[in-house]
Design a protein around this motif. Structure first.
Motif, short mmCIF file in Angstrom:
data_model
loop_
_atom_site.label_atom_id
_atom_site.label_comp_id
_atom_site.label_asym_id
_atom_site.label_seq_id
_atom_site.Cartn_x
_atom_site.Cartn_y
_atom_site.Cartn_z
N VAL A 35 0.76 -1.32 0.14
CA VAL A 35 -0.29 -0.27 0.13
C VAL A 35 0.97 1.07 -0.12
O VAL A 35 0.67 1.92 -0.67
N MET A 36 1.50 1.11 0.94
CA MET A 36 2.69 2.20 1.21
C MET A 36 3.46 3.56 -0.57
O MET A 36 3.86 4.03 -0.69
N ARG A 37 4.18 1.20 -1.06
CA ARG A 37 4.58 1.88 -2.24
C ARG A 37 3.89 2.20 -3.29
O ARG A 37 4.13 3.10 -4.10
N ARG A 38 2.64 1.46 -3.03
CA ARG A 38 1.29 2.68 -4.61
C ARG A 38 1.29 4.23 -4.63
O ARG A 38 1.17 4.16 -5.04
N LYS A 39 1.23 3.86 -2.96
CA LYS A 39 1.13 5.56 -2.53
C LYS A 39 2.61 5.98 -2.65
O LYS A 39 2.54 7.90 -3.61
N TYR A 40 3.50 5.37 -2.60
CA TYR A 40 4.80 6.67 -3.08
C TYR A 40 4.94 6.88 -4.29
O TYR A 40 5.24 7.94 -5.00
N GLN A 41 4.37 5.68 -5.44
CA GLN A 41 4.50 5.68 -6.70
C GLN A 41 3.50 6.53 -7.59
O GLN A 41 3.67 8.09 -7.98
N ILE A 42 2.16 7.06 -6.68
CA ILE A 42 1.25 7.96 -6.73
C ILE A 42 1.86 9.86 -6.50
O ILE A 42 1.46 10.77 -7.29
N THR A 43 2.50 9.56 -5.57
CA THR A 43 2.62 11.17 -4.96
C THR A 43 3.53 11.50 -6.36
O THR A 43 4.07 12.77 -6.81
N ARG A 44 5.12 9.77 -6.80
CA ARG A 44 5.26 10.92 -7.47
C ARG A 44 5.01 11.28 -9.18
O ARG A 44 5.24 12.37 -9.63
N ASN A 45 3.47 10.51 -9.35
CA ASN A 45 2.62 11.14 -10.44
C ASN A 45 2.03 12.44 -10.11
O ASN A 45 1.89 13.45 -11.48
N ARG A 46 2.21 12.65 -8.37
CA ARG A 46 1.42 14.17 -8.86
C ARG A 46 2.64 14.56 -8.61
O ARG A 46 2.49 16.18 -9.65
N GLU A 137 -5.43 12.92 -6.09
CA GLU A 137 -5.41 13.48 -4.72
C GLU A 137 -6.70 11.85 -4.20
O GLU A 137 -6.18 12.30 -2.62
N ASP A 138 -7.57 11.82 -5.49
CA ASP A 138 -8.54 11.23 -4.49
C ASP A 138 -7.68 9.35 -4.12
O ASP A 138 -8.54 8.76 -3.02
N HIS A 139 -7.76 9.57 -5.28
CA HIS A 139 -5.99 8.08 -5.24
C HIS A 139 -5.54 8.35 -3.74
O HIS A 139 -5.23 6.68 -2.92
N LEU A 140 -5.09 8.91 -3.79
CA LEU A 140 -4.49 9.59 -2.18
C LEU A 140 -4.68 9.29 -1.01
O LEU A 140 -4.34 8.39 0.16
N GLY A 141 -6.43 9.52 -0.98
CA GLY A 141 -6.85 9.69 0.39
C GLY A 141 -7.12 8.20 0.32
O GLY A 141 -7.10 8.39 1.26
N GLN A 142 -7.53 7.79 -0.51
CA GLN A 142 -7.96 6.21 -0.69
C GLN A 142 -6.87 5.47 0.02
O GLN A 142 -7.12 4.58 0.98
N LEU A 143 -5.36 5.38 -0.30
CA LEU A 143 -4.60 5.16 0.63
C LEU A 143 -4.45 4.91 1.89
O LEU A 143 -4.11 4.06 2.69
N ASP A 144 -4.62 6.35 1.62
CA ASP A 144 -4.61 6.99 3.47
C ASP A 144 -5.70 5.65 4.30
O ASP A 144 -5.30 5.52 5.54
N GLN A 145 -6.53 6.40 3.66
CA GLN A 145 -7.61 5.34 4.04
C GLN A 145 -7.56 3.63 4.06
O GLN A 145 -7.14 3.27 6.12
N GLN A 146 -7.41 3.60 3.64
CA GLN A 146 -7.01 1.81 3.29
C GLN A 146 -5.52 1.97 4.38
O GLN A 146 -5.40 0.79 5.21
N GLN A 171 5.82 18.45 11.27
CA GLN A 171 7.10 19.71 10.11
C GLN A 171 5.84 19.61 9.05
O GLN A 171 4.99 18.77 8.12
N PRO A 172 5.55 20.33 8.42
CA PRO A 172 4.34 20.26 8.07
C PRO A 172 4.68 19.90 6.06
O PRO A 172 5.90 20.24 5.71
N LEU A 173 3.71 19.38 5.53
CA LEU A 173 4.61 18.58 4.32
C LEU A 173 3.64 19.53 2.95
O LEU A 173 2.67 20.34 2.88
N ASP A 174 3.90 19.22 1.95
CA ASP A 174 3.70 19.83 0.53
C ASP A 174 1.93 19.66 0.17
O ASP A 174 1.00 20.37 0.25
N GLY A 175 1.65 18.49 0.45
CA GLY A 175 0.53 17.91 0.74
C GLY A 175 -0.44 18.28 1.52
O GLY A 175 -2.00 17.73 1.14
N GLY A 176 -0.42 18.37 2.44
CA GLY A 176 -1.39 19.46 3.61
C GLY A 176 -1.13 18.40 4.92
O GLY A 176 -1.43 18.53 6.28
N GLY A 177 -0.05 17.53 5.00
CA GLY A 177 0.58 16.58 6.11
C GLY A 177 1.17 17.08 6.44
O GLY A 177 1.45 18.25 6.52
N SER A 178 1.86 16.40 7.34
CA SER A 178 3.21 16.20 8.72
C SER A 178 3.80 15.21 8.49
O SER A 178 2.78 13.81 8.68
#
Length: 204
Positions: A35-46, A137-146, A171-178
């Protein structure tokens, strides 16, 4: 290659305690890593989409990227969405910026001077880019929830391991989290005697 001599050599090294055993995660941890690897790949796409959007605006002579700290932030996104929807008045676009934006309305109007004569193709490409951003961003939210669902069974263990929130310095991140929130997802659920960071395995 000769398998038997190689196997014999490995056995001798094992007997001599010269081999370092590799950590093999269990099924649950492998699922976390997937799951985290998929999130990392989508973050790179962003990030790649951000670069393509900036290049598109530069080609269209829209200089807004030099006036906003985040091209995908609230103010920039509202202005770009209006531009993609057909707005041609630079003043109207400038009024969509929030009060927190440091750029003045005059600077924003100057950045959007090319919008009255902007070719419709650029507007369509901009709209497609913004739609793609919403999907990412919708996919990132789904992965966070998963990930949160997968780690929910270990909530009590995390509460024992994690320091009190008032002692943290997020420390704030670009995506709005920390970084603090990211670490919560990574550490949550690991046994106390063996904490393994799923993000350490980032092979694509």
């Amino acid at each position: 290659k000769r398998d038997f001599p190689d196997a014999e050599r490995l056995v001798k090294r094992l007997v001599a305690q010269e081999l370092t055993l590799s950590f093999v995660p269990d099924t649950e941890q492998r699922l976390w890593r997937t799951v985290m690897r998929r999130k990392y790949q989508i973050t790179r796409n962003r990030v790649q989409l951000h670069n393509r959007l900036e290049a598109l605006l530069e080609e269209a002579h829209i200089k807004v990227s030099s006036l906003v700290s985040d091209l995908l932030g609230i103010s920039a996104r509202r202005m770009l969405q209006a531009l993609a929807d057909g707005e041609t008045d630079p003043t109207a676009l400038a009024t969509l910026a929030t009060a927190r934006l440091r750029a003045t309305p005059a600077q924003l109007c100057d950045a959007f001077q090319a919008c009255p004569t902007l070719h419709p193709v650029y507007r369509r490409l901009l709209k497609l880019t913004l739609e793609e951003l919403r999907v990412i961003e919708d996919h990132l939210g789904q992965l966070d929830q998963q990930m949160a669902d997968l780690l929910a069974v270990h909530h009590d263990a995390v509460q024992r391991l994690a320091p009190p929130r008032e002692l943290r310095d997020p420390q704030p991140l670009d995506g709005g989290g920390s970084l603090d929130q990211e670490r919560d997802l990574l550490v949550e659920g690991q046994p106390a005697e063996e904490v393994v960071d799923p993000l350490l395995d980032r092979q694509v």
